[in-house]
Each structure stands twice: as C-alpha cells, then as structure tokens.
Write an enzyme that holds these catalytic residues in place. Structure first.
Site, PDB file in Angstrom:
ATOM      1  N   LYS A  98       0.838  -1.213   0.000  1.00 45.38           N
ATOM      2  CA  LYS A  98       0.000   0.000   0.000  1.00 45.38           C
ATOM      3  C   LYS A  98       0.873   1.264   0.000  1.00 45.38           C
ATOM      4  CE  LYS A  98      -3.453  -2.680   0.191  1.00 45.38           C
ATOM      5  NZ  LYS A  98      -4.719  -3.113   0.722  1.00 45.38           N
TER       6      LYS A  98
HETATM    7  C1  LIG Z   1      -5.536  -4.141   0.951  1.00 44.24           C
HETATM    8  C2  LIG Z   1      -7.008  -4.119   0.921  1.00 44.24           C
HETATM    9  C3  LIG Z   1      -7.776  -4.470   2.037  1.00 44.24           C
HETATM   10  C4  LIG Z   1      -7.200  -4.904   3.358  1.00 44.24           C
HETATM   11  O1  LIG Z   1      -6.250  -5.850   3.283  1.00 44.24           O
HETATM   12  P1  LIG Z   1      -5.425  -6.393   4.533  1.00 44.24           P
HETATM   13  O2  LIG Z   1      -4.422  -7.261   3.877  1.00 44.24           O
HETATM   14  O3  LIG Z   1      -6.366  -7.114   5.403  1.00 44.24           O
HETATM   15  O4  LIG Z   1      -4.815  -5.226   5.243  1.00 44.24           O
HETATM   16  C5  LIG Z   1      -9.155  -4.364   1.939  1.00 44.24           C
HETATM   17  N1  LIG Z   1      -9.744  -3.947   0.810  1.00 44.24           N
HETATM   18  C6  LIG Z   1      -9.035  -3.598  -0.288  1.00 44.24           C
HETATM   19  C7  LIG Z   1      -9.770  -3.106  -1.481  1.00 44.24           C
HETATM   20  C8  LIG Z   1      -7.647  -3.689  -0.273  1.00 44.24           C
HETATM   21  O5  LIG Z   1      -6.946  -3.369  -1.362  1.00 44.24           O
END
Ligand SMILES: *Cc1c(COP(=O)(O)O)cnc(C)c1O
Length: 396
Positions: free
Chosen positions: A185
C-alpha cells in the site's frame, strides 16, 4: 529466491526514520496498547480530516469491525463491487449478511452510481464502496445516494490514502472509512489497518470490539505496567460484548508514524512513476491506460493497464507469465470476487457482471514502487511490448 535483476511488483519504502522510530519503540518496554498507536491514529485521522482514528491489525479486521459496529448481520444486504480485493466482500460474509454486487464503470473501475441506487431494496443495510486502485471517482455521488436512502456508507479506502475528490480526502466520504497498510500500500505498517470516522459512539464501539469487548471508554493504564496481571487496573478482565483481538502493536504503529511523516514525499514519487508509464505507454493501440477524472487527485496504489478487447484472458495470462519469466513482477488485479470459489457456492455465475468480468479478464498490474527508475520503466515497457506482440502470442 529473487534474482538481482528482478523488478518486483511492489516494494516498501523504508528509511532510517522508520528504523529509528521502530527501534525507539522496541527499547521503550511498551510493545502494545500505548502512546505510539494513539499517535499514529491521530496522524491518519488528521490527514483525512476525521475526528477519530482506530488502528487495527489489518484492513480486513477494520472492515469486519465496521460491519459489526453498524450492527450488520444475518438477513441484511450490503451493496458492493465485484471488482476488488476479496476482503471488501468477505467482511460482509463474516457477519452472515449477504453481498449484493453491482457492476462497475469501465473508465473509473468503481461501482456505477446508477446501478448502486437501483440495487437498494428493503433489506439493504449499507453501501460498501471501494476506491479501486486508489481512485475516489463517484464517491460524492455514493455519499448522496446513501444520504437519500438513509443508509450508512462504509468506505473501503484501503487503496486510497492521500487521494482527494473535489478537494475532499478519501476516507471522509462514508460513516466510516478503512485504510490498509499491507506492504504494497501507499504506506505500510507491515500488517495493519485503521478506521476513521466522525461518529464518537461508533468509534468507541470499534475500540471495544478491537480490544476483546472491553467496556466502552476503557483506556490503557498510563504507565508501562503489566496489563495481563489480573484486575489491578480495574477493567482489564471485564468484557461487555463479544469482541476480538484486532489491536495494532506499538511496533507496527511506530513504522506507521514514520511513514505518515513521509506520506507526501511518497505520493509524489508514485505520481512521478505513473507519469513515466503514461509517457511511455500513452497512445499504445493495444493498451487502455488508467484514466483520472479532472476532479480527482490520485494517490497511486498500483499501475494497472488493460489489454484491448481483442485479447483473451488466456493471452493475458500468458503475457503475465512471460513478464515473470523475464524477472518482472506482474499480476492480474483483480479476478472478479463473485467468481471466486466460495462466492460461486452462493450461486454467483459468469455473466452476472459483464463489465467487471471483461475488465478483469484483461488487466495487468505492472511493477510500481516509489524508487522505480526510468531505466526500470524502460525494461518493463520493452518486455511488455514484446510479450503482447502478435508474433509472441502466435497470432502473427
Ligand atoms: C488491501 C485491501 C484491504 C485490506 O487488506 P489487509 O491485507 O487485510 O490489510 C481491503 N480492501 C481492499 C480493497 C484492499 O486493497
């Protein structure tokens, strides 16, 4: 093992600042439920313009808690997108509620607002909207639709930290928003997530659910005293509801505090990389590049191109395998959620969301990280052009 020449799909951007703050926390003796989590929460909430931030151990647990905090459960329907990372629909299933998918717009890849409104029915309890690939397009419209129908909107802004629409930050469109901090991210805490909201009662409920259902208003002891040593601190072993351990550690939060200080620098670097791709790939007859509406300020999460409609999904998969064989990270962001095994078992079938399916069959996520160089871009683009050529695919 990765080869020295590999250009990965993503790579976190960690500097001496991150190392210093993490080390300081390690040496502080306080590794959970402490001041650094609060500092991180305040930093993200301030950035988004929300009153409250609640840090959690993943974006998924943040979404799950939002569902629970809004009282969503069996018999309820939640409207969401089939074109996203699986967690944005799984969090609905986790509560026993039913996801109602609506198709996307082929330009922005977010839910078509008209289809959102048309899908609202008697059992609809919420709208869960996702800023796909970090794009906040239509979020003002979703907010208006939710208000018209007196429904809460949950904003899955896991991919959109730092983005704005008409000057309004991602995370501030819904009753609550959830950011994610997995290493791919915009900023990372290793693993982690964070809920933002202006609703004080909802924030309190999330803090209780995150912390084993401890009483509303529970607060951590100020000194670094043992918090597992019985009832000396009053309410440590009192639980008022079914809760979870969704807490973020102080160590992860320290990483987050450092990354938040560098957020603007990192967004600018990502912007630069996206521009280089645009310059090199713009006008390519076999590719559709990401589009950015005039009123959107993107915070780039990934760089996803789409093959022209004449390409099949098999050919796309071969192109991705070809890139990987050349040590270039590539992926098929995203396979449609409704076609994953456990959703098919609920009765979802191919053909139900034709735009999402057609987009999903032809996307390729290219390497995208802060310190990518123009030379990296040259290698990626050159290899991509080779892989998508008719000769390579045996169509020539
Ligand atoms: C990254 C992401 C999440 C959360 O992911 P985690 O790996 O649990 O932190 C949720 N929704 C979207 C659209 C994502 O890209």
């Amino acid at each position: 093992m990765t080869s020295p020449n590999e250009i990965p799909l993503s790579r976190p951007d960690i500097t001496a600042l991150e190392e210093e703050l993490v080390l300081r926390t390690l040496r502080s003796g306080r590794l959970s439920i402490g001041p650094v989590v609060e500092q991180f929460e305040a930093a993200v909430a301030a950035r988004v313009g929300c009153h409250h931030g609640i840090a959690v151990n993943s974006g998924t647990s943040g979404l799950h808690m939002c569902m629970l905090g809004l009282g969503i459960g069996p018999g309820d329907e939640v409207i969401t997108t089939p074109f996203s990372f699986i967690a944005s629909a799984n969090c609905i299933l986790m509560t026993g509620a039913t996801p109602v998918f609506v198709d996307i717009c082929p330009r922005t890849l977010n839910m078509d607002p008209a289809k959102v409104e048309a899908a609202i029915g008697k059992r609809t309890k919420a709208i869960l909207a996702v800023e796909t690939f970090g794009n906040p397009a239509y979020f003002d419209q979703y907010t208006a639709i939710a208000a018209r129908h007196e429904l809460p909107m949950i904003e899955d802004c896991c991919e959109a930290l730092g983005a704005t629409l008409k000057g309004r930050p991602a995370g501030h469109f819904g009753r609550c928003g959830v950011f994610g901090f997995y290493p791919n991210k915009q900023i990372t805490t290793g693993e982690g997530g964070l809920i933002v909201t202006d609703d004080a009662r909802f924030a309190d409920m999330c803090r209780s659910l995150r912390n084993q259902g401890r009483p509303l208003g529970w607060s951590a002891p100020k000194a670094a005293e043992p918090t597992h040593g019985g009832t000396a601190t009053g309410s440590w072993l009192r639980h008022e509801r079914l809760g979870y351990n969704y807490r973020m550690s102080e160590i992860n939060a320290a990483l987050g505090v450092a990354q938040m200080r560098r957020l603007d620098e990192m967004i600018a670097k990502r912007q630069r990389v996206s521009r280089w791709y645009m310059e090199r790939l713009g006008g390519h007859k076999d590719l559709v590049l990401p589009t950015v509406e005039d009123d959107v300020n993107m915070s780039w999460f990934v760089y996803v191109v789409r093959l022209a409609p004449s390409y099949t999904s098999d050919e796309r998969d071969r192109i991705i395998r070809g890139l990987r064989a050349h040590d270039i990270g590539a992926s098929d962001y995203f396979p449609c959620i409704h076609l994953q095994t456990h959703f098919r078992e609920l009765g979802f079938r191919p053909g139900m969301f034709p735009i999402a399916e057609s987009v999903s069959n032809r996307t390729i996520a290219l390497p995208f990280f802060n310190d990518m160089t123009q030379k990296d871009i040259d290698i990626v683009v050159g290899t991509l052009e080779l892989m998508i050529s008719r000769e390579n695919l045996g169509r020539g």
